[in-house]
Design a protein around this motif. Structure first.
Motif, mmCIF file in Angstrom:
data_model
loop_
_atom_site.group_PDB
_atom_site.id
_atom_site.type_symbol
_atom_site.label_atom_id
_atom_site.label_comp_id
_atom_site.label_asym_id
_atom_site.label_seq_id
_atom_site.Cartn_x
_atom_site.Cartn_y
_atom_site.Cartn_z
ATOM 1 N N GLY A 465 -22.112 13.981 -9.157
ATOM 2 C CA GLY A 465 -20.776 14.576 -9.102
ATOM 3 C C GLY A 465 -19.778 13.766 -9.902
ATOM 4 O O GLY A 465 -18.920 14.321 -10.607
ATOM 5 N N ASN A 466 -19.874 12.439 -9.817
ATOM 6 C CA ASN A 466 -19.009 11.572 -10.619
ATOM 7 C C ASN A 466 -19.303 11.726 -12.096
ATOM 8 O O ASN A 466 -18.396 11.778 -12.926
ATOM 9 C CB ASN A 466 -19.206 10.108 -10.190
ATOM 10 C CG ASN A 466 -18.379 9.741 -8.974
ATOM 11 O OD1 ASN A 466 -17.163 9.677 -9.040
ATOM 12 N ND2 ASN A 466 -19.040 9.529 -7.859
ATOM 13 N N ALA A 467 -20.586 11.793 -12.426
ATOM 14 C CA ALA A 467 -20.975 11.944 -13.836
ATOM 15 C C ALA A 467 -20.462 13.259 -14.411
ATOM 16 O O ALA A 467 -20.095 13.337 -15.585
ATOM 17 C CB ALA A 467 -22.494 11.877 -13.966
ATOM 18 N N ASN A 468 -20.418 14.275 -13.573
ATOM 19 C CA ASN A 468 -19.967 15.588 -14.024
ATOM 20 C C ASN A 468 -18.516 15.583 -14.501
ATOM 21 O O ASN A 468 -18.144 16.348 -15.381
ATOM 22 C CB ASN A 468 -20.140 16.598 -12.887
ATOM 23 C CG ASN A 468 -19.819 18.006 -13.311
ATOM 24 O OD1 ASN A 468 -20.205 18.433 -14.396
ATOM 25 N ND2 ASN A 468 -19.098 18.734 -12.476
ATOM 26 N N ILE A 469 -17.716 14.689 -13.913
ATOM 27 C CA ILE A 469 -16.299 14.607 -14.321
ATOM 28 C C ILE A 469 -16.039 13.355 -15.157
ATOM 29 O O ILE A 469 -14.888 12.977 -15.386
ATOM 30 C CB ILE A 469 -15.360 14.630 -13.097
ATOM 31 C CG1 ILE A 469 -15.713 13.510 -12.116
ATOM 32 C CG2 ILE A 469 -15.428 15.972 -12.403
ATOM 33 C CD1 ILE A 469 -14.768 13.432 -10.909
ATOM 34 N N GLY A 470 -17.116 12.692 -15.613
ATOM 35 C CA GLY A 470 -16.964 11.560 -16.521
ATOM 36 C C GLY A 470 -16.637 10.242 -15.865
ATOM 37 O O GLY A 470 -16.232 9.303 -16.556
ATOM 38 N N ASN A 471 -16.802 10.136 -14.542
ATOM 39 C CA ASN A 471 -16.506 8.879 -13.852
ATOM 40 C C ASN A 471 -17.733 7.985 -13.825
ATOM 41 O O ASN A 471 -18.848 8.446 -13.566
ATOM 42 C CB ASN A 471 -16.060 9.146 -12.407
ATOM 43 C CG ASN A 471 -14.656 9.716 -12.354
ATOM 44 O OD1 ASN A 471 -13.905 9.640 -13.322
ATOM 45 N ND2 ASN A 471 -14.305 10.289 -11.220
ATOM 46 N N ASP A 472 -17.509 6.702 -14.072
ATOM 47 C CA ASP A 472 -18.606 5.752 -14.010
ATOM 48 C C ASP A 472 -18.963 5.488 -12.559
ATOM 49 O O ASP A 472 -18.138 5.602 -11.662
ATOM 50 C CB ASP A 472 -18.212 4.439 -14.694
ATOM 51 C CG ASP A 472 -19.418 3.674 -15.185
ATOM 52 O OD1 ASP A 472 -20.541 4.071 -14.851
ATOM 53 O OD2 ASP A 472 -19.234 2.679 -15.912
ATOM 54 N N VAL A 473 -20.215 5.142 -12.320
ATOM 55 C CA VAL A 473 -20.667 4.850 -10.971
ATOM 56 C C VAL A 473 -21.482 3.574 -10.977
ATOM 57 O O VAL A 473 -22.087 3.218 -11.969
ATOM 58 C CB VAL A 473 -21.529 5.994 -10.396
ATOM 59 C CG1 VAL A 473 -20.678 7.166 -10.013
ATOM 60 C CG2 VAL A 473 -22.600 6.417 -11.379
ATOM 61 N N ASP A 474 -21.491 2.894 -9.853
ATOM 62 C CA ASP A 474 -22.234 1.648 -9.727
ATOM 63 C C ASP A 474 -23.658 1.972 -9.324
ATOM 64 O O ASP A 474 -23.901 2.487 -8.246
ATOM 65 C CB ASP A 474 -21.570 0.773 -8.667
ATOM 66 C CG ASP A 474 -22.285 -0.562 -8.487
ATOM 67 O OD1 ASP A 474 -21.965 -1.260 -7.530
ATOM 68 O OD2 ASP A 474 -23.167 -0.888 -9.305
ATOM 69 N N PHE A 475 -24.617 1.628 -10.164
ATOM 70 C CA PHE A 475 -26.009 1.979 -9.891
ATOM 71 C C PHE A 475 -26.729 0.882 -9.118
ATOM 72 O O PHE A 475 -27.791 0.454 -9.477
ATOM 73 C CB PHE A 475 -26.740 2.257 -11.202
ATOM 74 C CG PHE A 475 -26.845 3.705 -11.490
ATOM 75 C CD1 PHE A 475 -28.057 4.353 -11.438
ATOM 76 C CD2 PHE A 475 -25.715 4.440 -11.784
ATOM 77 C CE1 PHE A 475 -28.150 5.697 -11.703
ATOM 78 C CE2 PHE A 475 -25.792 5.781 -12.041
ATOM 79 C CZ PHE A 475 -27.010 6.416 -11.998
ATOM 80 N N GLN A 476 -26.130 0.442 -8.020
ATOM 81 C CA GLN A 476 -26.842 -0.493 -7.167
ATOM 82 C C GLN A 476 -27.922 0.258 -6.419
ATOM 83 O O GLN A 476 -27.929 1.476 -6.383
ATOM 84 C CB GLN A 476 -25.888 -1.150 -6.181
ATOM 85 C CG GLN A 476 -25.212 -0.154 -5.237
ATOM 86 C CD GLN A 476 -24.213 -0.834 -4.335
ATOM 87 O OE1 GLN A 476 -24.224 -2.043 -4.218
ATOM 88 N NE2 GLN A 476 -23.357 -0.073 -3.707
ATOM 89 N N ASP A 477 -28.824 -0.484 -5.799
ATOM 90 C CA ASP A 477 -29.907 0.129 -5.017
ATOM 91 C C ASP A 477 -29.301 1.025 -3.963
ATOM 92 O O ASP A 477 -28.425 0.611 -3.211
ATOM 93 C CB ASP A 477 -30.743 -0.977 -4.361
ATOM 94 C CG ASP A 477 -31.999 -0.422 -3.710
ATOM 95 O OD1 ASP A 477 -31.999 0.756 -3.338
ATOM 96 O OD2 ASP A 477 -32.961 -1.181 -3.567
ATOM 97 N N ALA A 478 -29.759 2.269 -3.924
ATOM 98 C CA ALA A 478 -29.176 3.234 -2.999
ATOM 99 C C ALA A 478 -29.280 2.782 -1.560
ATOM 100 O O ALA A 478 -28.472 3.153 -0.722
ATOM 101 C CB ALA A 478 -29.855 4.592 -3.160
ATOM 102 N N SER A 479 -30.275 1.928 -1.238
ATOM 103 C CA SER A 479 -30.429 1.488 0.146
ATOM 104 C C SER A 479 -29.258 0.629 0.575
ATOM 105 O O SER A 479 -28.965 0.508 1.757
ATOM 106 C CB SER A 479 -31.736 0.701 0.302
ATOM 107 O OG SER A 479 -31.733 -0.443 -0.534
ATOM 108 N N ASP A 480 -28.554 0.003 -0.384
ATOM 109 C CA ASP A 480 -27.402 -0.809 -0.032
ATOM 110 C C ASP A 480 -26.242 0.036 0.447
ATOM 111 O O ASP A 480 -25.324 -0.455 1.099
ATOM 112 C CB ASP A 480 -26.930 -1.633 -1.252
ATOM 113 C CG ASP A 480 -27.993 -2.641 -1.690
ATOM 114 O OD1 ASP A 480 -28.850 -2.971 -0.849
ATOM 115 O OD2 ASP A 480 -27.948 -3.080 -2.844
ATOM 116 N N ASP A 481 -26.247 1.325 0.085
ATOM 117 C CA ASP A 481 -25.148 2.195 0.459
ATOM 118 C C ASP A 481 -25.303 2.744 1.861
ATOM 119 O O ASP A 481 -24.422 3.421 2.365
ATOM 120 C CB ASP A 481 -25.061 3.389 -0.521
ATOM 121 C CG ASP A 481 -24.728 2.907 -1.917
ATOM 122 O OD1 ASP A 481 -24.060 1.864 -2.026
ATOM 123 O OD2 ASP A 481 -25.126 3.566 -2.886
#
Length: 550
Positions: A465-481
């Motif tokens: 969803g962030n990529a769709n509007i051009g926003n950068d995202v932090d690609f840390q391990d999803a388990s950390d979220d």
């Protein structure tokens, strides 16, 4: 004395059903013996003909060809076979998603590689020492772009800004070889030069377009991998004890009853599999969101974000920027001197290479837009087909693997005998299994492995969803979220508030030991069951004797 003929006739009529359909003669167990041997079990102790079935704990307790040991072995076999079906179905989805990732990744990396190669091929003749003395600056740029695409936690805008800064410092020195320019002077130069846009609009334009393209590309590629990983982990979840009993009853009990050629009723099969895969069906909502998000980003990649043009022409934009600086060399130098002062004259003379004018950009880019369009079309078709995977899985397993009968068949195995199946088919998901007649499911205890995978899907969908509007995202391990084990979204209030009893839990594979008989396990024993018929005979005999004494 007229009682005796009547009583004798009545006792004969009542006792007749106790033999099932055997017609007074024990049926042969040849078919089940063949099946049992084919499954790898020893035929020692396997009955040659039907025996009484009061020892059974899962199958109906009428006459049977199965001993307690056979029932236990068949139960373990049914569990391992069903788990194998799940893994096989999952592998098909994994292969589809992995193939889509591989295709796009290959295309994108090739696009970047071709741009880098074009730069290395053309820049030496165009820019001479500018390139040969500073080749590391260009290599570092492409290296950072690759690392970002592969998921490293890099701020892409900062990486691009750093490239332009380093390039400007080296170009300014080459443009002014007669001066001794220190690092402190370069710091001042950069601050003043940025105000005057020495490279024109190229850095700003490339930063906007490249960041959007790279964010979309890496989120898109990562989405396929996350989807594949979720399917792999969910397909490895072991069956619950209750599910094992239900699968055994569905698949092997008809063989024990001498009905090897009778297929399971379709709706009966659906209720069993929906009960067993109740937790898996809860993936459906977030899974559909992920598939839809990948489709949307695919359209962005092939449309507004124009990945083919942006990534494939990076070398051309750099060359354009250098040409802009060359054309504005005198005015930029004058403004820097005005703001930072005149640097000291260098004692080292300038070489002929320093005075050489850099070549004008004459680069071409070969478009691969058609290849990207085909990739996106193929991906969208596969993603659309996979959207309903989790809720259509029970029907697919019943029709293609378990080989259930047609919906209209009224001479199928219904869990007790050959006939029609009357209970309604349950809905999808854990909460809808509260009244499942075939599998006891504790809906208050969702499977934690699957809840974690639901969270992974949510995280990945948010990134897309962030990529769709051009926003950068932090690609840390999803388990950390993840915030915990199964709290929050994994058990909504509107579902948890009405939970009662029913759900497969995560278990390590273990040998299935059949428990002692429970009310649920034999509640459907047929009217031909020996204990029930025997008690009925005693009751009738007692009434007959009582009538005789009157």
């Amino acid at each position: 004395m007229r009682f005796f003929p009547w009583g004798f006739w009545l006792l004969c009529v009542i006792s007749a059903p106790a033999r099932g359909d055997s017609g007074g003669k024990a049926r042969s167990c040849t078919e089940v013996r063949q099946l049992y041997g084919a499954k790898g079990f020893s035929l020692s102790g396997v009955p040659q003909a039907e025996i009484s079935g009061e020892h059974l704990r899962i199958c109906p307790q009428g006459y049977t060809c199965c001993t307690s040991e056979m029932e236990e072995n068949f139960a373990n076999k049914s569990r391992s076979e069903f788990e194998a079906m799940m893994k096989e179905a999952g592998r098909t989805v994994q292969m589809t998603l992995t193939a889509q990732h591989r295709s796009f990744d290959s295309y994108f990396q090739d696009l970047l590689n071709k741009s880098e190669k074009a730069l290395y091929d053309a820049f030496p003749s165009l820019y001479g020492e500018l390139y040969t003395q500073n080749v590391k600056v260009f290599k570092d740029l492409y290296s950072e772009l690759r690392r970002y695409y592969r998921g490293s936690n890099i701020n892409l805008e900062e990486a691009l800004n750093e490239f332009w800064t380093r390039l400007l410092e080296r170009l300014f020195k080459l443009m002014n070889p007669q001066y001794h320019i220190t690092d402190e002077y370069l710091d001042c130069m950069v601050k003043h030069a940025e105000q005057h846009r020495p490279f024109g609009e190229v850095p700003r334009d490339l930063k906007v377009k490249a960041t959007r393209a790279f964010i979309a590309a890496r989120s898109y590629a990562q989405g396929f991998l996350v989807g594949s990983d979720v399917v792999k982990k969910v397909s490895q979840v072991s069956l619950s004890h209750e599910c094992t009993r239900a699968i055994m009853k569905l698949t092997y009990c008809p063989h024990c009853r001498g009905m090897s050629n009778v297929k399971p009723c379709n709706n009966y099969c659906l209720n069993v599999v929906k009960g067993c895969l109740a937790n898996q069906a809860d993936l459906n909502t977030e899974w559909k969101y992920l598939m839809d998000s990948l489709v949307v980003v695919a359209d962005r990649i092939d449309g507004p974000y124009n990945v083919d043009t942006v990534i494939g022409t990076i070398h051309m934009r750099i060359s354009e920027a250098i040409s802009n600086l060359q054309e504005n060399k005198d005015s930029i130098t004058a403004k820097v001197f005005q703001g930072c002062g005149n640097p000291k004259i260098s004692t080292k003379g300038s070489s002929s290479e320093d005075k050489k004018r850099w070549g004008k950009v004459a680069l071409e880019a070969k478009s691969s837009a058609q290849a990207l369009e085909m990739l996106v079309l193929d991906a969208k078709g596969n993603l659309t087909a996979l959207k309903t995977y989790w809720v259509t899985l029970p029907g697919s397993l019943c029709s293609k693997k378990i080989m259930a009968s047609s919906v209209a068949d009224d001479k199928c195995w219904n869990g007790m005998t050959k006939g029609s199946y009357l209970p309604e088919v349950m809905g999808d998901g854990l909460a809808n299994q509260i009244n499942n007649p075939e599998v006891e499911v504790d809906i208050t205890k969702p499977d934690m492995t699957i809840r974690q995978q639901i969270m992974q899907l949510k995280i990945m969908t948010n990134r897309l969803g962030n990529a769709n509007i051009g926003n950068d995202v932090d690609f840390q391990d999803a388990s950390d979220d993840m915030s915990g084990s199964g709290s929050g979204d994994s058990c909504p209030d509107d579902v948890c508030g009405k939970r009662l009893s029913k759900s497969p839990s995560t278990r390590q594979p273990e040998t299935h030991a059949i428990p002692k008989q429970s009310g649920h396990g034999i509640s459907g024993a047929s009217s031909r069951s020996l204990p029930s018929a025997f008690l009925l005979l005693l009751s009738v005999a007692f009434l007959a004797v009582q009538h005789l004494w009157r």
